[in-house]
Design an enzyme around this catalytic site. Structure first.
Site, short mmCIF file in Angstrom:
data_model
loop_
_atom_site.label_atom_id
_atom_site.label_comp_id
_atom_site.label_asym_id
_atom_site.label_seq_id
_atom_site.Cartn_x
_atom_site.Cartn_y
_atom_site.Cartn_z
N LYS A 1 0.85 -1.19 0.00
CA LYS A 1 0.00 0.00 0.00
C LYS A 1 0.89 1.24 0.00
O LYS A 1 1.69 1.45 0.91
CB LYS A 1 -0.92 0.02 1.22
CG LYS A 1 -1.87 1.22 1.19
CD LYS A 1 -2.45 1.52 2.55
CE LYS A 1 -3.15 2.87 2.51
NZ LYS A 1 -3.45 3.38 3.85
N GLY B 1 -7.91 9.40 10.30
CA GLY B 1 -8.14 9.50 11.74
C GLY B 1 -9.19 10.50 12.17
O GLY B 1 -9.41 10.68 13.36
N ALA C 1 -9.51 5.78 4.86
CA ALA C 1 -9.40 6.93 5.76
C ALA C 1 -10.73 7.63 5.96
O ALA C 1 -11.51 7.81 5.01
CB ALA C 1 -8.37 7.94 5.27
N ASN D 1 -8.67 1.86 10.40
CA ASN D 1 -7.87 1.56 11.58
C ASN D 1 -8.44 2.27 12.81
O ASN D 1 -8.94 1.64 13.74
CB ASN D 1 -6.42 1.95 11.34
CG ASN D 1 -5.48 1.57 12.48
OD1 ASN D 1 -4.30 1.82 12.43
ND2 ASN D 1 -5.98 0.92 13.53
N THR D 2 -8.41 3.60 12.80
CA THR D 2 -8.78 4.38 13.98
C THR D 2 -10.21 4.10 14.43
O THR D 2 -10.49 4.06 15.63
CB THR D 2 -8.60 5.88 13.70
OG1 THR D 2 -7.29 6.12 13.18
CG2 THR D 2 -8.77 6.70 14.97
#
EC number: 2.8.1.10
Length: 289
Positions: free
Chosen positions: A132, A193, A219, A241-242
């Site tokens: 990535k 995030g 994202a 992720n976050t």
């Protein structure tokens, strides 16, 4: 240096040796239906949810959340090994590279040169060619620097990498990246995030219509409904992720995301009802008492 040359290579005075490993950066039960696989670069997966491995309290929580998410692809960042403390825990001890597909990324890279060098190190360390790419513009927004992204993508593809690329939500840039040879386009939904969700659904849909390689929102996802929206737009998957790691209960949120991805995909395949200006009664009027 290629691993195949290790034995015959000697270190000279002044040489510097870098030892790297993979860190968090960025439930395998109940996967997506077998008749609707996710395919990227010729590899076939059941889950359309990709997850990062950073921001968790510890590696134990990371492993439990990934298991609950059903994800098969996990992104990892490449960092120098702390040789002064070899007893420190490592991600590979908790998230088995034999069970999951590691996707090395270039988190923290702000130039094409940094990104290319990082992924070459990753390939030597783990043998992975599916990667990535993300080249960031500044620390405040972590918005993609598209000029540097184009340069890095060109160099990596020429070097034999299969590049999944983080990019702006720009259909023209997305098409250019596909034409260069990128195997997946990953436009941001909103800032990394931020948890703001998909700010520009129209441009995400345009990107999906403009390219033939997989499109994954990367994202900005904050909660399960954001993931469902991405899939209802026709995206092939979502990377996050976050949203999981910073939830009050990461393991439960991971399961919610798995279900949201599946629900959004099924909704897209089913096709939503048309929007109407006026009411349309559900019950027929014929035979009304």
């Amino acid at each position: 240096m290629a691993r195949t040359t290790y034995k015959e290579t000697a270190l000279d005075e002044g040489d510097q040796l870098e030892i790297v490993h993979f860190i968090g950066g960025g439930d395998r039960s109940d996967p997506q239906p077998a008749d609707d696989p996710f395919t990227v670069a010729g590899r076939v997966f059941s889950s359309r949810l990709l997850v990062g491995t950073g921001k968790y309290r510890d590696f134990e929580e990371t492993a439990r959340a990934i298991e609950a998410s059903g994800a098969e692809i996990v992104t990892v960042a490449v960092r120098r090994v702390n040789v002064s403390d070899p007893s420190q825990p490592m991600l590979v001890d908790y998230v088995d590279p034999a069970k999951y597909t590691y996707l090395p990324n270039t988190a923290g890279c702000f130039t094409a040169d940094e990104a290319v060098r990082t992924l070459r190190l990753a390939r030597e360390a783990g043998g992975w060619s599916l990667v990535k790419l993300e080249v960031l513009g500044d620390q405040r927004t972590l918005y993609p620097n598209m000029a540097e992204t184009f340069l890095a993508a060109e160099a990596l593809i020429r070097d034999g990498f299969e590049v999944m690329v983080y990019c702006a939500d720009d259909p023209i840039a997305a098409k250019r990246l596909e034409d260069m040879g990128c195997v997946a386009i990953m436009p941001l939904g909103s800032l990394i995030g931020s948890g703001l969700g998909i700010i520009n659904p129209y441009t995400i849909r345009l990107i999906k219509e403009s390219v033939s390689v997989p499109v994954l929102v990367d994202a900005g996802v904050g909660t399960a409904s954001d993931a469902a929206v991405a899939m209802e737009l026709g995206c092939d998957g979502v990377l996050m992720n976050t949203a999981i790691a910073q939830a009050k209960d990461p393991v439960r949120m991971a399961r919610a995301m798995r279900l949201a991805i599946e629900a959004g995909r099924l909704s897209y395949q089913a096709g939503r009802m048309p929007r109407k200006l006026y009411a349309d009664p559900s019950s027929p009027l014929a035979g009304l008492i």
